[in-house]
Design an enzyme around this catalytic site. Sequence first.
Site, PDB file in Angstrom:
ATOM      1  N   SER A 136      19.013 -49.642 -22.511  1.00  0.00           N
ATOM      2  CA  SER A 136      19.580 -48.130 -22.711  1.00  0.00           C
ATOM      3  C   SER A 136      20.325 -48.179 -23.109  1.00  0.00           C
ATOM      4  O   SER A 136      20.436 -47.914 -25.214  1.00  0.00           O
ATOM      5  CB  SER A 136      20.521 -48.377 -21.096  1.00  0.00           C
ATOM      6  N   ASP A 275      15.307 -43.912 -18.405  1.00  0.00           N
ATOM      7  CA  ASP A 275      16.069 -45.130 -18.963  1.00  0.00           C
ATOM      8  C   ASP A 275      15.525 -47.136 -18.045  1.00  0.00           C
ATOM      9  O   ASP A 275      15.488 -47.147 -17.089  1.00  0.00           O
ATOM     10  CB  ASP A 275      18.040 -45.042 -18.184  1.00  0.00           C
TER      11      ASP A 275
END
Length: 420
Positions: A136, A275
């Site tokens: 991320s 993500d």
Amino acid sequence: MDHPPSCEPAPGKTGLNRRQIAVAAAGVLGSLFGPSVGLAAQRKGQRRADRPEPERTSVTSEAAAAAEIASMAGVRSWADVPGDFLSLVQDLSGQADASWLALSGGGGDGAYGAGVLAGWTASGSRPDFAVVTGVSTGALIAPYAFLGPRYDEALKQAYTTITAADVFEFGGSAESLLRSWPLGETIARRITPELLLAVAAEHRRGRRLFVLTTNVDAQRPVLWNMGAIATYGGPEALALFRKVLLASASIPGIFEPVMIDVVSQGRRFQEMHVDGGASAYLFVAPQPMLLDTQAAKRLPIERLYLVVNNTLRSDFALTEHTTLAVLGRAMSTGTKALTALELAAIFQVCRSQDIDFNLTSVGEGFTASSSGPFDPTYMTALFEYGYERAASGMAFGKAFPAAPERLERDVADRKLLELR
């Protein structure tokens, strides 16, 4: 001229207009990134036209499991297969130091990790990492961390001058509450052909840079060998490098998923990636290796440094009586709980394999508040906080707040049983 955002119905959501979606997104983002979220990311007159999403190509699970990037074979692997992972990191010429760095998610709080790296450089004790992994926001930091101190200033600029308008645009679609094209453009400005060449050069030295995404079709984590991508060079490699970073930072449901073109069994189709934090908050090794402390295969690590771009403590706050406020608060709580479990597993592996465990996270000493997601004033303060801690040698600890005494006792008991 575009209609005012409060008047235009969101595509695929009859009766729900963009202002309502903006309020909903603000509720979730407020809990994830900050206590008070305005509509600062609204780019009037710059909203991109809606495009119909193409139909997904039907594909079998077997074909999906064997999919590769066309003309770039071997640049990724499933992140839950120990054998595949070990083949990437064992017996590397660039592992003389054998220090690894793992960078976590955390949104705008990635400013902490950026500050830690710069302060670490100032202390004169920053290692030349053999392996760097990012998830991320950690994925966005990772290329700079991998390339070393000469990129500290670029990393500082990336995390102290960015605003919400550089990351997302309010206005939902059928698959997300927000549009993430501004983040894609921000990544494109910062991941230059020159940076790609530098990553490729370090990869050839035997060092490794990995980024984690989540393949939601397969419900499995994917580990991208970013240095291998960089060595292919050219526009296609640069585009894929950028796309992987965007995917790793695309919060599912909040940001749009990233579609990646692949080929398998002579057919071309697209995978849906989101993500990496949907699979792991940070990545050190495949989950089976973290859960089996008696595994015969050992990780080739001497010193492990974990940078958690978040606080590990619970923060009290009265939650509003709204669906999105409750959802956002619950997501934040769940993230902290899962992070603690991941850290516990990593800690146990380090103890069982005699790996030097080092952890830093945002501590109680940081009390600044944010006016919204990606608030430059807040992020600058967080950067400076991380910098000062690292420069003074106070950033990293040998345990973590999630019941270290119990973990120490469990490890000691196991060691005693082995001696018997």
